[in-house]
Design a protein around this motif. Sequence first.
Motif, short mmCIF file in Angstrom:
data_model
loop_
_atom_site.label_atom_id
_atom_site.label_comp_id
_atom_site.label_asym_id
_atom_site.label_seq_id
_atom_site.Cartn_x
_atom_site.Cartn_y
_atom_site.Cartn_z
N ASN A 1 2.55 13.52 42.93
CA ASN A 1 1.89 12.32 42.97
C ASN A 1 2.56 11.37 41.98
N ALA B 1 5.64 10.02 43.11
CA ALA B 1 5.92 9.05 44.10
C ALA B 1 5.14 7.66 43.55
N THR B 2 4.70 7.54 42.33
CA THR B 2 4.28 6.33 41.79
C THR B 2 5.04 5.66 40.79
N ARG B 3 5.07 4.43 41.15
CA ARG B 3 6.11 3.51 40.30
C ARG B 3 5.39 3.41 38.89
N GLU C 1 2.56 1.13 48.49
CA GLU C 1 3.72 2.15 48.19
C GLU C 1 3.98 2.33 46.66
N GLY D 1 1.91 4.95 45.25
CA GLY D 1 1.98 6.54 45.89
C GLY D 1 0.98 6.65 46.95
N ALA E 1 2.96 7.69 50.26
CA ALA E 1 3.38 9.19 50.15
C ALA E 1 2.43 9.94 49.95
N ARG E 2 1.23 9.78 49.56
CA ARG E 2 0.24 10.89 49.65
C ARG E 2 -0.23 11.00 51.09
N ARG F 1 11.78 14.23 47.75
CA ARG F 1 11.70 13.89 45.99
C ARG F 1 12.21 15.45 45.48
#
Length: 809
Positions: free
Chosen positions: A140, A143-145, A224, A227, A230-231, A270
Motif C-alpha cells: 500500500n 502504491a502511494t505517492r 491514483e 493508492g 492500486a488497492r 511493484r
Amino acid sequence: MDQILRGKEPSEVIPFGWEDPVLYYPVRHHSPACAWHLQRVIRRYRPDCILIEGPEDAGPLLPLLADPLTQAPVALYCSYRDDTRLLETPEEGNDDPAAPVGTYACYYPFLDQSPELAAIRAAAALGVPAQFIDLPYAENLLATRAGRALRQEGRPENYLNDHYLWQNAFWQRVCEKTGMRSFEEFWEKYYETAGFAMSDEAFVRQMNAWCVLARQATPQEEMEADGCLAREARMAVRIAAAAARYQRVLVVAGGFHLWGLMHPRPEQTRPAVPADSQAVYPVRFSFEAADALSGYASGMPAPAFYTAVWQAAQAAPADAFDPAALWDQTVLGFLVKCGRRLRREGEVLSAFDEMCAMQQARGLAALRDKKAPGLYEMQDAVLSSFVKGEANLSGCQPLRVLRQLTTGNGVGQLAPNSLVPPLVQDFQAQCRRYRIRSDKTSLQELTLEIFAKPAHRGASRFLYQTEFLGCGFARRTKGPDLRRNKDKNLIRESWEYRWTASVEAALVERSVAGSTVREACARELRQRMARAGRAGEGADLLLQGFLMGIGEDAGSFARRLEELLLGDGDFSSLCQACRALASLEEWQVQYGEAGRCDAAGLLGRCFDRILQLLPAMGAADDRGAPEVQRCCLLLYQITQRDAFAGMRPRLLAALEELAGQNPVQPALHGTALGLLYGADPGWKARIDTALRGYLQGTRGMMLASAAFLQGLFYTAKDLLLVDPGFLKQVDGLLCALSDQDFDALLPELRLAFSYFVPMETDRIARQAAALHRGAAGTLRQAGISPAEYSRNEQVDAWAAARLAEEAIP
C-alpha cells in the motif's frame, strides 16, 4: 437520496441482487447501522465465502478476531521497515548504506460496531471462510505517492480512511441544503437513526447512492496518488479468484470502492517487499484513539455512544424491534450518566434537569424530522438544560463530561493466543502484578514507598524499564533523581502513567529485543553500552541499569566503563561519569543493589582521571567554568566519605595547582580557594591576598571580582558570615565601583549572593547597614496590615475618579 444519481437507480450502477454470485455490500467503517444491516444480509444471502477489505497478510489473525474472548476495541498493527529503500524517491535517495532507513506503521482498528468485525464474527459463526483481500501495508505504501494518504506527514496512522465521503465542496453544499451543521450530523440523520428503520435493500441503495456520487466528485489523479486504484485492482483480483472457487461470495468493502472493484484497472507490478521487513500484530485499542474528533480519520465521533447503540440493537428482540426506542433509550442512558457524574463533581443538577434535557432532545428530533434523538440532539439538550449560565470555559463542564462519556476510556482485550508478542504479554502481566491499570486510557497517578516496601521497589523498577524502552507509558514526577543528582532527600516516588494504543505498538516494535520487559531492557542496555563513546554516557547507562534492577550484566558493564574511562579525555564527560558513579556508590545499598558491581573502584578510577585534567581547566571560558565548579565541589564531597578520605590530599594538591595558575578563570579561582579554605582555615590569608589583588588591580581585575566572589561563595560562603573584616573588604569593592561598572557586575553579584538563604542575607544586610549608617534597621521596612492596604486602595480609587472628572490624564 434515491433520485440523485442523475435519474439512474443506484441498483443500475452497483447491482444488489440476492441471487448474484458476487454480492457487494457497501460500508462506512464503524457505522452501527451498516453493521446491523450486514448481519441481516449475511443471514439472508448465506455466502460460501466472505471477502473483507483489509490487509491480506493479516489473514492468520482472523480466528483471533473472531474469538469470543476478544473484546473490542482491538486493532491490527502493521509495520514496515524500508531496509531496501524502496520508498525513497531519487530526490530522497541516500547512497550511504549506514544512513537510517525509514520506518512506517499504522493501525487497522475494530470496534464492536465495525462492519468488518461483524463480518468476521458472522463467518466464524456460519463456519464459512473469511479472507482479507486488500494490499498489505508495505505494498500500500509503495502504491502511494510521497506526501499522500499513508505517506502524508503528520497523518493519523490508520489503514482505512473515509475522507472521500465528505471532503468535497459538493457534500458541504448538501449539508447546507439539508440544514445540517456537519457531515457527521447529516450522516447520523439519514443513515444511522433512519437506517435501522429501512429494509436491507433500501439501506444498501441509499449507501450506494452517496458513495457513487462521492466517487464521481473525486478526481482520478487523487485516487491514483493515494493508492486507491492500486488497492482496488488487488481486491478485484482476489474477488475474481474467490468467484471462480465459490458459488456465493459476499464482498464487504468501503462503499467508495465498490465501483472501482467492479471496474478495476489492471494490477501493476511493484518491487517485491522482503518478508522480514513487514509484520502484522494484533494489539489492544482504545475508544479514545478511535474517536474521529481526536484525529482518527476513518472513524465516527463518540465511539462509546455508537457502541452503546450497537449493543442495544443486538439486545433488542427481533420480533419487537423498535428503532426509535433504541436511540431514545441510549440517549436517556447517557443523560443520566452525565447528570450522575456532574453531581459527583459538585455540580448543582437535579433529576428534573435530566428529564428536561431528555424532553428537549426528543423535541429537537421531531423538529429536525428525525426518527429519534441522536448524538447531536443530546449535545444540544445538555447545553440548554445542564449549563447554568453562560456557556464559557467555566460553565461548559457538562459538555466536557458528556464528551468524555460518549468518547469512552475503555480498552479492548485480546483472547489468549501465541500471536501477541511475548513482550506485550509480559508487560500486561507485570501491570497486573503491580496493580498498574492498563485497561483505561485516563491518566493515573501512583506513589511508591521504594525504601519501605519491596513490592513498590519492584513496581519502580518496572516503570523505569518501560521508560527506558521509550514506549511512552510512564513518567516519574517526583522522588529521588539519581541521574540529575536532585531531591535525594525524598523517600517516595510519584509516577504518572497512561495506557494508549501507541504503548502497545512500541512494545511490539521492541519485541525482537526479548520476550520480557526486563530481558528487552537488558539487551537494549548492552547494545547502548557497546555503542557508547564517552565515559559519561556509559556511567549514565550503568546508573539506569541500577534503577531498573538489571544487575546480571553489571560486571561486563563495569569492564566496558573502565575502557571508556581510560580512553576519554573530555573533562565534561568525566564529570558526568563521576556524578553518576557517586550516586551509584552512595545509593546501591538503599536500593538493594549492593555488590552488583564495584562502584567504589570505578569511582576511584574516574576520580584519578579527573585529577589529571583538573589543573589544566583553569583556562576554561565563562561557559565551561560552571561545569568545572560543580565537579570540584563533587570531588570534595566524595572525599568526605570514609571510603575515599585517602584521596583528599591529592585533590587539595590539584586544587592548589589550579588556584596558583596565572591567569586563571576568576570563578574557578574562587571555587578552588574556597575548597582549600574548607580543608584548612589557614588559607584565609591567601584568600585575603587574592581579594585585594582584584580590588586594587586594573579595572579589568576589578570587573572580574564578581566572578571570583561567586566562586568563593559557592564553596565557602561562611567567610562573609563569620569574618567582619572580609565583609568590609567586599563592601569596599562595591563602594569603589562606578555606577556603570556596578550595573555591569550586578548579574554576577546577584548570582554570588544567591547561595545565601534569606536569614543569612538579612544578617549580611544589617552588618552592611551598620558600616554606613550605624543603625541596623534603616534598610528594613515593616509590612502594612490588610486594613491599611484596603484603605490605600480606596484612596487610590477616589483619586483616580477625581482625576477622571477633571479630565486630567
